[in-house]
Scaffold this motif. Structure first.
Motif, short mmCIF file in Angstrom:
data_model
loop_
_atom_site.label_atom_id
_atom_site.label_comp_id
_atom_site.label_asym_id
_atom_site.label_seq_id
_atom_site.Cartn_x
_atom_site.Cartn_y
_atom_site.Cartn_z
N THR A 105 0.54 -1.48 -0.29
CA THR A 105 -0.26 0.10 -0.01
C THR A 105 0.51 1.12 0.26
O THR A 105 0.70 2.27 -1.26
CB THR A 105 -0.51 0.08 0.70
N PHE A 106 2.15 1.33 1.03
CA PHE A 106 2.30 2.76 1.02
C PHE A 106 4.40 2.85 -0.71
O PHE A 106 3.60 3.33 -1.07
CB PHE A 106 3.94 2.35 2.17
N GLN A 107 4.16 1.60 -0.73
CA GLN A 107 4.41 1.85 -2.34
C GLN A 107 3.30 1.93 -3.70
O GLN A 107 4.01 2.86 -4.48
CB GLN A 107 5.39 -0.01 -2.41
N THR A 108 2.48 1.73 -3.05
CA THR A 108 1.66 2.07 -4.10
C THR A 108 1.27 3.33 -4.50
O THR A 108 1.07 4.26 -5.11
CB THR A 108 0.71 1.09 -4.85
N ALA A 109 1.42 4.03 -3.07
CA ALA A 109 1.31 5.34 -2.86
C ALA A 109 2.35 6.02 -3.52
O ALA A 109 2.56 7.72 -4.23
CB ALA A 109 1.09 5.50 -1.37
N ILE A 110 3.57 6.01 -3.27
CA ILE A 110 4.65 6.69 -4.13
C ILE A 110 4.50 6.34 -5.90
O ILE A 110 5.27 7.14 -6.47
CB ILE A 110 5.92 5.40 -3.08
N PHE A 111 4.73 4.85 -6.21
CA PHE A 111 4.44 5.41 -7.86
C PHE A 111 3.54 5.98 -8.50
O PHE A 111 3.54 5.89 -9.63
CB PHE A 111 4.02 2.99 -8.16
N THR A 112 2.39 5.66 -7.29
CA THR A 112 1.23 6.51 -7.55
C THR A 112 1.81 8.44 -8.37
O THR A 112 1.00 8.76 -8.78
CB THR A 112 -0.29 6.59 -7.04
N ILE A 113 2.41 8.45 -6.67
CA ILE A 113 2.67 10.00 -7.36
C ILE A 113 3.95 9.84 -8.95
O ILE A 113 4.39 11.15 -9.76
CB ILE A 113 3.97 10.28 -6.29
N LEU A 114 5.10 8.94 -8.55
CA LEU A 114 6.48 8.78 -9.22
C LEU A 114 5.62 8.68 -11.13
O LEU A 114 6.29 9.33 -12.01
CB LEU A 114 7.44 7.82 -9.21
N ILE A 115 4.41 7.85 -11.00
CA ILE A 115 4.07 7.36 -12.61
C ILE A 115 2.40 8.14 -13.01
O ILE A 115 2.67 8.82 -14.17
CB ILE A 115 4.01 5.52 -12.43
N LEU A 116 1.78 8.50 -11.96
CA LEU A 116 0.96 8.78 -12.95
C LEU A 116 0.39 10.04 -11.99
O LEU A 116 -0.32 10.82 -12.71
CB LEU A 116 -0.70 8.46 -12.11
N GLY A 117 1.52 10.95 -11.28
CA GLY A 117 2.25 12.64 -10.98
C GLY A 117 0.60 12.36 -9.94
O GLY A 117 0.09 13.81 -9.63
N GLU A 118 0.01 11.51 -8.74
CA GLU A 118 -1.43 11.44 -8.12
C GLU A 118 -0.76 12.02 -6.51
O GLU A 118 -0.07 10.45 -5.88
CB GLU A 118 -2.05 10.85 -8.87
N ALA A 119 -0.72 12.44 -5.77
CA ALA A 119 -0.35 12.66 -4.76
C ALA A 119 -1.12 13.04 -4.02
O ALA A 119 -2.96 11.87 -3.60
CB ALA A 119 -0.11 13.93 -4.56
N VAL A 120 -0.80 12.29 -2.70
CA VAL A 120 -2.17 10.84 -1.18
C VAL A 120 -1.92 12.22 -0.74
O VAL A 120 -0.54 12.91 0.11
CB VAL A 120 -1.39 10.22 -1.17
N THR A 121 -3.22 12.98 0.26
CA THR A 121 -2.85 13.82 0.85
C THR A 121 -2.48 13.29 2.67
O THR A 121 -2.60 11.71 2.68
CB THR A 121 -4.36 14.21 1.43
N GLY A 122 -2.09 14.29 3.15
CA GLY A 122 -1.22 13.82 4.40
C GLY A 122 -2.21 12.74 5.74
O GLY A 122 -1.81 12.11 5.80
#
Length: 315
Positions: A105-122
């Protein structure tokens, strides 16, 4: 309740059902042969599902290199994730490998930012952290692994393969969302069904080649057990419909975080049906997962109302 959340919960339940069905076929097929039933028997069902949706919606989709690139990356990454987890088991690092794979789940959040440019809120990140801790408690409750061993074993091969499994699962989830979004159009169901069909076709081709060259006779055994295999394929396909649709509608990290509720379904099955003893770690883990998921639901930045989500799915 938003549509993506409903699809995620349904997918987690169906995945738990698929795992239960797959156990009955593991005794007659190899591990890869049993997993192969998910893809080969799910593929025709996914094709029929896509054809039905397509008959109601003839809008143009962007079947370009971006779509097939994302679909291929997701499909291959998922197969590699499965192989890595099996390798960690072979190294007798089942507990540690499985626990580290939960970092998905953590790594999905990272790849979401890197690949799709979608941020995860605090706040959502905190919610994911809470649910992850709950997952660790549930995962380790029935495992004979020392907490110190878990915390300081990240350098052994089993742990590294577990982490790598989480990497590829994260890449897979994000890639599927990227593939569906690249198609354009207004129907999440249609985009998700097209992505599912493409991914299953790629995975079926890859595993067919593997079994043919490296596990002689396994393809014949799969066909001989086509009855049970078809049930596994059906449950897997229906679960994938939920995952792919949810990830088309919402950030993949949020969807995978909600998907951790599958462990609660497993916990309830072992407790209510098999009457296994409940431990304090399991109770605490369940509370933390539910609390984390509730926080995700509250903090998730809703761009559509539940009604507009339904309209978007069926449009």
């Amino acid at each position: 309740m938003e549509a993506w959340l409903l699809f995620s919960l349904a997918a987690a339940f169906l995945q738990n059902l698929r795992n239960s069905l797959q156990k009955s076929i593991n005794s007659v097929l190899s591990t890869f042969g049993a997993d192969y039933t998910r893809f080969v028997f799910g593929l025709p069902l996914a094709f029929v599902y896509w054809i039905i949706l397509r008959s109601f919606d003839t809008q143009h989709l962007n079947w370009g290199i971006e779509f097939f690139g994302y679909a291929a990356m997701g499909g291959v990454a998922q197969v590699l994730a499965m192989w890595l987890l099996l390798r960690s088991f072979a190294l007798k690092s089942f507990a540690v490998g499985t626990a580290y794979s939960k970092t998905e789940t953590f790594q999905t959040a990272i790849f979401t930012i890197l690949i799709l440019g979608e941020a995860v809120t605090g706040i959502t990140f905190v919610a994911i952290l809470i649910s992850f801790i709950g997952v660790c408690f549930l995962s380790l409750a029935k495992m004979t692994v020392n907490p110190r061993e878990f915390l300081f074993s990240w350098t052994n091969k089993g742990a590294l393969m577990g982490l790598a499994n989480g990497v590829f699962l994260g890449i897979s989830a994000v890639s599927y969302r990227g593939a569906a979004l690249s198609l354009g159009g207004e129907s999440a169901l249609l985009a998700a069904s097209a992505t599912l069909f493409a991914a299953l076709a790629i995975q079926t081709a890859v595993l067919t080649a593997y079994l043919y060259y490296y596990e002689k006779g396994e393809l014949t055994k799969v066909w001989q057990n086509k009855g049970k295999g078809a049930l596994v394929g059906l449950a897997s396909m229906l679960g994938s419909v939920g995952w792919f649709t949810a990830m088309t509608l919402q950030n993949a990290a949020y969807v995978r975080a909600v998907g951790q509720v599958e462990l609660i379904f497993t916990f309830l099955t072992s407790t209510l049906i098999f009457r296994e003893k409940i431990t304090s770690y399991e109770i605490l883990g369940t509370v933390l997962i539910v609390g984390g998921l509730s926080l995700i639901h509250i903090s998730e930045p809703t761009r559509r109302t539940p009604i507009s989500y339904a309209v978007f799915c069926l449009k």
